[in-house]
Design a protein around this motif. Structure first.
Motif, PDB file in Angstrom:
ATOM      1  N   GLY A  46       1.242  47.105  11.756  1.00 34.69           N
ATOM      2  CA  GLY A  46       1.010  47.948  13.095  1.00 34.69           C
ATOM      3  C   GLY A  46       2.031  47.276  14.252  1.00 34.69           C
ATOM      4  N   ALA A  47       3.143  46.523  14.002  1.00 30.64           N
ATOM      5  CA  ALA A  47       4.061  46.109  14.669  1.00 30.64           C
ATOM      6  C   ALA A  47       5.333  46.213  14.251  1.00 30.64           C
ATOM      7  CB  ALA A  47       3.963  44.493  15.042  1.00 30.64           C
ATOM      8  N   PRO A  48       6.462  46.263  15.155  1.00 27.41           N
ATOM      9  CA  PRO A  48       7.985  46.084  14.639  1.00 27.41           C
ATOM     10  C   PRO A  48       8.046  45.193  13.791  1.00 27.41           C
ATOM     11  CG  PRO A  48       7.685  46.255  17.186  1.00 27.41           C
ATOM     12  CD  PRO A  48       6.540  46.068  16.709  1.00 27.41           C
ATOM     13  N   THR A  67      11.347  40.749   8.222  1.00 23.89           N
ATOM     14  CA  THR A  67      10.308  39.697   8.720  1.00 23.89           C
ATOM     15  C   THR A  67       9.451  40.712   9.673  1.00 23.89           C
ATOM     16  OG1 THR A  67      12.152  38.205   8.983  1.00 23.89           O
ATOM     17  CG2 THR A  67      10.599  37.985  10.443  1.00 23.89           C
ATOM     18  N   ASP A  68       8.196  40.010   9.441  1.00 25.50           N
ATOM     19  CA  ASP A  68       6.956  40.770  10.452  1.00 25.50           C
ATOM     20  C   ASP A  68       6.157  39.746  10.772  1.00 25.50           C
ATOM     21  OD1 ASP A  68       4.909  40.002   8.382  1.00 25.50           O
ATOM     22  OD2 ASP A  68       5.743  41.682   7.103  1.00 25.50           O
ATOM     23  N   THR A  69       5.035  40.290  11.475  1.00 24.70           N
ATOM     24  CA  THR A  69       4.573  39.247  12.399  1.00 24.70           C
ATOM     25  C   THR A  69       3.036  39.064  11.474  1.00 24.70           C
ATOM     26  OG1 THR A  69       2.885  41.143  13.301  1.00 24.70           O
ATOM     27  CG2 THR A  69       5.097  40.160  14.465  1.00 24.70           C
ATOM     28  N   ASP A  70       2.696  39.559  10.256  1.00 22.46           N
ATOM     29  CA  ASP A  70       1.620  39.057   9.528  1.00 22.46           C
ATOM     30  C   ASP A  70       1.703  37.777   8.909  1.00 22.46           C
ATOM     31  OD1 ASP A  70      -0.832  38.957   7.999  1.00 22.46           O
ATOM     32  OD2 ASP A  70      -0.631  40.881   7.258  1.00 22.46           O
ATOM     33  N   ALA A  71       1.136  36.765   8.848  1.00 22.94           N
ATOM     34  CA  ALA A  71       1.429  35.445   8.250  1.00 22.94           C
ATOM     35  C   ALA A  71       1.083  35.780   6.633  1.00 22.94           C
ATOM     36  CB  ALA A  71       0.801  34.278   8.542  1.00 22.94           C
ATOM     37  N   PRO A 114       7.337  31.709  11.455  1.00 24.97           N
ATOM     38  CA  PRO A 114       6.594  31.725  12.800  1.00 24.97           C
ATOM     39  C   PRO A 114       6.901  33.164  13.504  1.00 24.97           C
ATOM     40  CG  PRO A 114       7.888  29.649  12.622  1.00 24.97           C
ATOM     41  CD  PRO A 114       8.173  30.530  11.627  1.00 24.97           C
ATOM     42  N   PRO A 115       6.035  34.101  13.681  1.00 21.27           N
ATOM     43  CA  PRO A 115       4.708  33.974  13.660  1.00 21.27           C
ATOM     44  C   PRO A 115       4.288  34.473  12.321  1.00 21.27           C
ATOM     45  CG  PRO A 115       4.991  35.681  14.905  1.00 21.27           C
ATOM     46  CD  PRO A 115       6.504  35.048  14.538  1.00 21.27           C
TER      47      PRO A 115
END
Length: 188
Positions: free
Chosen positions: A64-66, A83-87, A121-122
Protein backbone atom coordinates in the motif's frame (compact mmCIF):
# COMPACT_ATOMS: atom_id res chain seq x y z
CA UNK A 1 17.86 1.43 -3.14
CA UNK A 2 20.06 0.01 -5.91
CA UNK A 3 23.74 -0.70 -5.82
CA UNK A 4 25.23 1.81 -8.26
CA UNK A 5 28.52 1.61 -10.09
CA UNK A 6 29.92 3.49 -13.09
CA UNK A 7 30.56 0.15 -14.83
CA UNK A 8 26.92 -0.83 -14.36
CA UNK A 9 24.58 1.91 -15.52
CA UNK A 10 21.35 2.00 -13.53
CA UNK A 11 18.10 3.80 -14.21
CA UNK A 12 15.57 4.18 -11.44
CA UNK A 13 12.12 5.55 -10.76
CA UNK A 14 9.36 5.42 -8.15
CA UNK A 15 5.96 3.80 -8.70
CA UNK A 16 2.93 5.26 -6.93
CA UNK A 17 1.06 3.08 -4.44
CA UNK A 18 -1.72 2.26 -6.88
CA UNK A 19 -2.41 -0.80 -8.99
CA UNK A 20 -3.34 1.42 -11.93
CA UNK A 21 0.28 2.72 -11.94
CA UNK A 22 1.65 -0.75 -12.78
CA UNK A 23 1.05 -0.79 -16.58
CA UNK A 24 2.94 2.48 -17.10
CA UNK A 25 5.72 1.29 -14.77
CA UNK A 26 6.26 -1.98 -16.65
CA UNK A 27 6.38 -0.09 -19.97
CA UNK A 28 8.95 2.28 -18.42
CA UNK A 29 11.07 -0.74 -17.39
CA UNK A 30 11.08 -1.90 -21.03
CA UNK A 31 12.00 1.57 -22.27
CA UNK A 32 14.88 1.84 -19.79
CA UNK A 33 16.02 -1.70 -20.60
CA UNK A 34 16.31 -0.73 -24.25
CA UNK A 35 18.51 2.24 -23.25
CA UNK A 36 21.09 -0.10 -21.66
CA UNK A 37 22.41 -1.31 -25.01
CA UNK A 38 21.70 -5.02 -24.54
CA UNK A 39 20.50 -6.79 -27.70
CA UNK A 40 16.94 -7.87 -26.93
CA UNK A 41 14.36 -9.52 -29.16
CA UNK A 42 10.70 -8.50 -29.03
CA UNK A 43 9.98 -11.76 -27.17
CA UNK A 44 12.64 -10.96 -24.54
CA UNK A 45 11.18 -7.46 -24.08
CA UNK A 46 7.70 -8.96 -23.65
CA UNK A 47 9.09 -11.28 -20.96
CA UNK A 48 10.77 -8.34 -19.20
CA UNK A 49 7.50 -6.40 -19.29
CA UNK A 50 5.51 -9.35 -17.92
CA UNK A 51 7.93 -10.06 -15.07
CA UNK A 52 8.34 -6.39 -14.16
CA UNK A 53 4.56 -6.05 -13.99
CA UNK A 54 4.28 -9.03 -11.67
CA UNK A 55 6.99 -7.89 -9.25
CA UNK A 56 5.84 -4.25 -9.23
CA UNK A 57 2.20 -5.28 -8.73
CA UNK A 58 3.16 -7.42 -5.73
CA UNK A 59 5.03 -4.48 -4.21
CA UNK A 60 2.16 -2.00 -4.49
CA UNK A 61 -0.58 -4.51 -3.65
CA UNK A 62 0.96 -5.84 -0.47
CA UNK A 63 2.50 -2.68 0.93
CA UNK A 64 0.00 0.00 0.00
CA UNK A 65 3.06 2.23 -0.43
CA UNK A 66 5.18 3.45 -3.34
CA UNK A 67 8.03 1.23 -4.48
CA UNK A 68 11.36 1.95 -6.12
CA UNK A 69 12.34 0.30 -9.40
CA UNK A 70 15.83 0.09 -10.84
CA UNK A 71 16.89 -1.26 -14.21
CA UNK A 72 20.55 -2.23 -14.49
CA UNK A 73 22.92 -3.87 -16.89
CA UNK A 74 24.66 -6.59 -14.87
CA UNK A 75 27.43 -7.84 -17.17
CA UNK A 76 25.51 -9.20 -20.15
CA UNK A 77 22.22 -9.53 -18.28
CA UNK A 78 19.37 -7.18 -17.61
CA UNK A 79 18.58 -6.84 -13.89
CA UNK A 80 15.33 -5.36 -12.60
CA UNK A 81 14.99 -4.61 -8.87
CA UNK A 82 11.85 -3.57 -7.02
CA UNK A 83 12.32 -2.24 -3.50
CA UNK A 84 9.32 -1.96 -1.20
CA UNK A 85 8.63 -1.24 2.47
CA UNK A 86 7.42 -4.71 3.53
CA UNK A 87 10.18 -6.72 5.22
CA UNK A 88 8.40 -10.07 4.73
CA UNK A 89 9.88 -12.08 1.90
CA UNK A 90 7.45 -13.21 -0.81
CA UNK A 91 6.59 -16.83 -1.39
CA UNK A 92 4.97 -18.46 -4.36
CA UNK A 93 1.69 -20.19 -3.60
CA UNK A 94 -0.36 -22.79 -5.35
CA UNK A 95 -3.23 -20.94 -7.00
CA UNK A 96 -6.50 -22.68 -7.70
CA UNK A 97 -8.02 -22.69 -11.18
CA UNK A 98 -10.50 -19.94 -10.25
CA UNK A 99 -8.07 -17.76 -8.30
CA UNK A 100 -7.40 -14.35 -9.84
CA UNK A 101 -3.88 -14.13 -8.37
CA UNK A 102 -1.15 -16.30 -6.98
CA UNK A 103 0.83 -17.04 -10.14
CA UNK A 104 3.19 -14.05 -10.36
CA UNK A 105 6.23 -15.55 -8.68
CA UNK A 106 5.67 -18.83 -10.50
CA UNK A 107 6.01 -16.85 -13.74
CA UNK A 108 9.13 -15.09 -12.47
CA UNK A 109 10.55 -18.44 -11.41
CA UNK A 110 9.84 -20.03 -14.78
CA UNK A 111 10.91 -17.19 -17.09
CA UNK A 112 13.76 -15.35 -15.38
CA UNK A 113 17.32 -16.62 -15.65
CA UNK A 114 17.81 -15.76 -11.97
CA UNK A 115 15.72 -14.09 -9.27
CA UNK A 116 15.63 -13.58 -5.56
CA UNK A 117 14.92 -11.30 -2.65
CA UNK A 118 17.17 -9.38 -0.31
CA UNK A 119 16.23 -7.64 2.94
CA UNK A 120 16.72 -3.86 2.69
CA UNK A 121 15.95 -1.32 5.40
CA UNK A 122 13.06 -0.81 5.88
CA UNK A 123 11.76 -3.58 3.58
CA UNK A 124 13.14 -5.77 0.83
CA UNK A 125 14.26 -5.84 -2.78
CA UNK A 126 12.88 -8.44 -5.16
CA UNK A 127 14.96 -8.79 -8.31
CA UNK A 128 15.17 -10.80 -11.49
CA UNK A 129 17.68 -11.11 -14.31
CA UNK A 130 17.16 -11.88 -17.98
CA UNK A 131 19.85 -12.86 -20.44
CA UNK A 132 19.04 -10.97 -23.64
CA UNK A 133 18.34 -12.88 -26.79
CA UNK A 134 19.31 -10.89 -29.88
CA UNK A 135 16.62 -10.47 -32.49
CA UNK A 136 18.86 -10.23 -35.56
CA UNK A 137 21.12 -13.30 -35.43
CA UNK A 138 18.60 -16.02 -34.59
CA UNK A 139 20.88 -17.58 -31.98
CA UNK A 140 19.36 -18.81 -28.76
CA UNK A 141 21.31 -18.23 -25.55
CA UNK A 142 21.84 -21.26 -23.37
CA UNK A 143 20.94 -20.11 -19.85
CA UNK A 144 22.81 -23.06 -18.34
CA UNK A 145 26.04 -21.44 -19.53
CA UNK A 146 25.06 -17.97 -18.27
CA UNK A 147 27.14 -16.53 -15.45
CA UNK A 148 25.62 -16.38 -11.98
CA UNK A 149 24.41 -13.09 -10.64
CA UNK A 150 27.32 -10.84 -9.65
CA UNK A 151 25.69 -10.14 -6.27
CA UNK A 152 27.32 -12.59 -3.88
CA UNK A 153 25.21 -13.81 -1.02
CA UNK A 154 21.86 -13.18 -2.66
CA UNK A 155 19.55 -16.15 -3.17
CA UNK A 156 19.18 -16.89 -6.85
CA UNK A 157 17.19 -19.29 -8.96
CA UNK A 158 18.45 -20.16 -12.42
CA UNK A 159 16.11 -21.10 -15.24
CA UNK A 160 17.53 -24.59 -15.68
CA UNK A 161 16.95 -25.34 -11.98
CA UNK A 162 13.44 -23.95 -12.22
CA UNK A 163 12.56 -26.11 -15.16
CA UNK A 164 13.82 -29.20 -13.35
CA UNK A 165 11.74 -28.38 -10.26
CA UNK A 166 8.65 -27.66 -12.32
CA UNK A 167 8.98 -31.02 -14.06
CA UNK A 168 9.51 -32.87 -10.79
CA UNK A 169 6.33 -34.62 -9.56
CA UNK A 170 7.57 -34.71 -5.95
CA UNK A 171 6.25 -31.78 -3.89
CA UNK A 172 6.43 -29.04 -6.55
CA UNK A 173 5.64 -26.25 -4.06
CA UNK A 174 8.41 -26.96 -1.59
CA UNK A 175 11.19 -25.24 -3.51
CA UNK A 176 9.19 -22.04 -3.90
CA UNK A 177 8.25 -21.34 -0.28
CA UNK A 178 10.49 -19.01 1.65
CA UNK A 179 11.92 -20.37 4.86
CA UNK A 180 12.05 -16.95 6.53
CA UNK A 181 10.44 -16.44 9.88
CA UNK A 182 7.79 -13.79 10.32
CA UNK A 183 4.72 -12.91 8.36
CA UNK A 184 4.53 -13.82 4.71
CA UNK A 185 2.13 -12.73 2.05
CA UNK A 186 0.65 -14.34 -1.00
CA UNK A 187 2.11 -13.14 -4.27
CA UNK A 188 -0.17 -11.85 -7.01
Amino acid sequence: MARRSPERPTYGFTVAAAVDAVPAARRQVVSLAQDLGLPMSDQTLETVELLAGEVIANAVLYTGAPCGVSVTRADERLRVEVTDTDASLPSAVEAGPNDEGGRGLLLVNALADAWGTQPEPPGKTTWFEITPEPSNDGLVNNSADAPRSPHAGEPAVRRTECQARMASPANPRSSFVSGTAGKQHQAA
